[in-house]
Design an enzyme around this catalytic site. Structure first.
Site, short mmCIF file in Angstrom:
data_model
loop_
_atom_site.label_atom_id
_atom_site.label_comp_id
_atom_site.label_asym_id
_atom_site.label_seq_id
_atom_site.Cartn_x
_atom_site.Cartn_y
_atom_site.Cartn_z
N LYS A 36 0.85 -1.21 0.00
CA LYS A 36 0.00 0.00 0.00
C LYS A 36 0.88 1.26 0.00
O LYS A 36 2.08 1.18 0.31
CB LYS A 36 -0.91 -0.01 1.23
CG LYS A 36 -0.17 0.08 2.56
CD LYS A 36 -1.06 -0.29 3.73
CE LYS A 36 -0.28 -0.19 5.03
NZ LYS A 36 -1.03 -0.77 6.16
N ARG A 134 -11.28 -0.03 14.29
CA ARG A 134 -11.01 0.70 13.08
C ARG A 134 -11.79 -0.01 11.99
O ARG A 134 -12.99 -0.22 12.12
CB ARG A 134 -9.48 0.70 12.85
CG ARG A 134 -8.91 1.94 12.29
CD ARG A 134 -7.40 1.86 12.17
NE ARG A 134 -6.93 0.79 11.28
CZ ARG A 134 -5.68 0.60 10.89
NH1 ARG A 134 -4.73 1.39 11.34
NH2 ARG A 134 -5.35 -0.38 10.08
N HIS A 163 -6.81 -7.39 12.14
CA HIS A 163 -5.56 -6.62 12.23
C HIS A 163 -5.28 -6.31 13.69
O HIS A 163 -6.19 -6.04 14.46
CB HIS A 163 -5.71 -5.33 11.41
CG HIS A 163 -4.43 -4.60 11.14
ND1 HIS A 163 -3.27 -5.23 10.74
CD2 HIS A 163 -4.13 -3.29 11.19
CE1 HIS A 163 -2.31 -4.32 10.55
NE2 HIS A 163 -2.81 -3.13 10.83
N ARG A 218 1.07 -11.05 6.83
CA ARG A 218 0.98 -9.82 6.05
C ARG A 218 2.04 -8.80 6.47
O ARG A 218 1.71 -7.73 6.97
CB ARG A 218 -0.39 -9.16 6.22
CG ARG A 218 -1.60 -10.02 5.91
CD ARG A 218 -2.87 -9.16 5.86
NE ARG A 218 -3.04 -8.32 7.03
CZ ARG A 218 -3.68 -8.67 8.15
NH1 ARG A 218 -4.26 -9.85 8.24
NH2 ARG A 218 -3.77 -7.84 9.16
N TYR A 259 17.59 31.07 6.94
CA TYR A 259 16.51 31.93 7.46
C TYR A 259 16.56 32.06 8.98
O TYR A 259 16.72 31.07 9.69
CB TYR A 259 15.15 31.36 7.10
CG TYR A 259 14.79 31.42 5.64
CD1 TYR A 259 14.93 32.60 4.90
CD2 TYR A 259 14.28 30.29 5.00
CE1 TYR A 259 14.56 32.63 3.56
CE2 TYR A 259 13.90 30.32 3.66
CZ TYR A 259 14.06 31.50 2.94
OH TYR A 259 13.69 31.53 1.63
N CYS A 306 15.28 24.63 4.62
CA CYS A 306 14.38 25.46 3.83
C CYS A 306 13.52 24.56 2.93
O CYS A 306 13.64 23.35 2.96
CB CYS A 306 15.16 26.45 2.98
SG CYS A 306 16.36 27.40 3.94
N ASP A 308 13.77 24.17 -0.25
CA ASP A 308 14.54 23.55 -1.35
C ASP A 308 16.00 23.31 -1.02
O ASP A 308 16.73 22.84 -1.89
CB ASP A 308 14.53 24.48 -2.57
CG ASP A 308 13.16 25.02 -2.88
OD1 ASP A 308 12.26 24.19 -3.09
OD2 ASP A 308 12.99 26.25 -2.89
#
Ligand SMILES: *Cc1c(COP(=O)(O)O)cnc(C)c1O
Length: 366
Positions: A36, A134, A163, A218, A259, A306, A308
């Site tokens: 997933k 759930r 689960h 699983r 910054y 930052c 980037d």
């Protein structure tokens, strides 16, 4: 060839190794590798193919759309899809031979209608909620769901499943309580005339609860080499996140970096600019709190991360433009790991690697 800007390198040999280690832990069960969220950020199709080569025989997806991506890529192994919104058209899933999880009478009716439309029986796995609160059928509706499924000719009940909530905490009493409720639910299914497979074990239970392996296990996170339990197992982290030095400069004692000027050089030093930031998956919360692997050793990131870019303090060492920078990797050479990022930002390594699934980050396979 240009040096990488933001790249995750996926080592499929390590993935195959991990799958065979996990399958070896559950020799009497079949192995469903969970892919997933685009294979926890590693690429669902590539992971699926490698896992099947290494001995897995089932694949697990969250949504039907994720399962159909595997089919479209030519993956023919059994696939289970377990969570879709109300009103989903299951017909393409039935048509493609995707097994569907069913948690309610409403959903059973939707799947049966799709099977009628396609003219083919749907393979379903009835999911019992054994305590996670759930996804899954609540215990008080289970008897009716099982009866109804047994009486619906458009579906074939292939499995009963659930689960676990706390399997990563070894000895947690919830696991035994869930196991007991699971046994009751399986018993009711058999009493209704069904002969289902049973499955409940996630990675943590594969590694610590052989009594819960049943017919199918699983594992997810452990396939990617990240161990959810404090038990030594030879799992190898599959993902490396790397970049390269885009610029190098000398700065003087008293010069500040990035910054907000949150870091000031205590002495003259060399800093390296790395062209990745929070838009590439580096948490801004790690500003002044992370290292990278550069030039054969760990070096601190200084100043704010930052969007980037980020800056690394290299002292008086020789660092040149184009040098490789490892943000996180297997840890085998001393480089930071996804677990280290998770620990420092108050999360789990699942979220770190899954968060690398983003368009700005190139993915390559080794
Ligand atoms: C994600 C998931 C798994 C795998 O869990 P891990 O902790 O990653 O091993 C197994 N089953 C279901 C239903 C899941 O959603």
């Amino acid at each position: 060839m240009a040096a990488p800007r933001a790249e995750v390198v996926i080592d499929l040999d390590k993935l195959r190794h991990n799958v065979s280690v996990l399958a070896g832990h559950a020799p009497a069960a079949r192995t469903m590798v969970v892919v997933k969220a685009d294979g926890y950020g590693h690429g669902a199709v590539e992971v699926a193919r490698a896992a099947l080569e290494a001995g897995a025989t089932w694949l697990g997806a969250c949504s039907l759309a994720e399962a159909l991506v595997l089919r479209a890529a030519g993956v023919r192994a059994p696939v289970l899809a377990w969570l879709d919104p109300v009103g989903t058209d299951y017909a393409p899933g039935v048509e493609a031979g995707v097994d569907l999880s069913v948690s309610s009478a409403r959903q059973l009716a939707e799947v049966a209608e799709a099977a009628r439309a396609v003219g083919r029986r749907a393979a379903i796995h009835l999911k019992i909620d054994t305590g996670l609160s759930r996804n899954g059928c609540p215990a008080h509706e289970w008897g009716a769901l099982v009866e109804k499924a047994a009486a619906t000719p458009e579906v074939e009940v292939r499995a009963v499943w659930s689960h676990l909530a706390c399997a990563d905490e070894i000895g947690h009493p919830a696991t035994d309580a869930q196991a007991a409720r699971f046994a009751d639910a399986c018993g009711e299914a058999v009493a209704a005339g069904l002969d289902p497979m049973r499955h409940i074990a996630n990675s943590a239970a594969v590694l610590t609860r052989p009594d819960l392996h049943f017919d199918l296990v699983r594992p997810g996170i452990a396939v990617y080499g990240l161990n959810p339990v404090p038990v030594p197992v030879d799992l190898r982290p599959v993902m490396t996140f790397r970049s390269s030095v885009a610029a190098v400069k000398r700065i003087a004692a008293g010069d500040a970096v990035s910054y907000g000027f949150t870091w000031t050089a205590p002495a003259d030093t060399t800093v390296a600019l790395v062209p990745v930031g929070y838009a590439d998956g580096v948490p801004r919360a790690l500003s002044n709190r992370m290292d990278v692997w550069l030039g054969g050793r760990r070096r601190p990131v200084v100043g704010r991360v930052c969007m980037d870019q980020l800056v690394v303090d290299c002292g008086d060492d020789l660092v040149v433009e184009g040098d490789e920078v490892v943000l996180f990797g297997s840890g085998e050479h001393g480089e930071p790991t996804a677990r280290e990022w998770a620990d420092r930002t108050g999360t789990i390594d699942y979220e770190i690697v899954t968060g690398m699934y983003r368009p700005r980050v190139t993915r390559t396979y080794r």
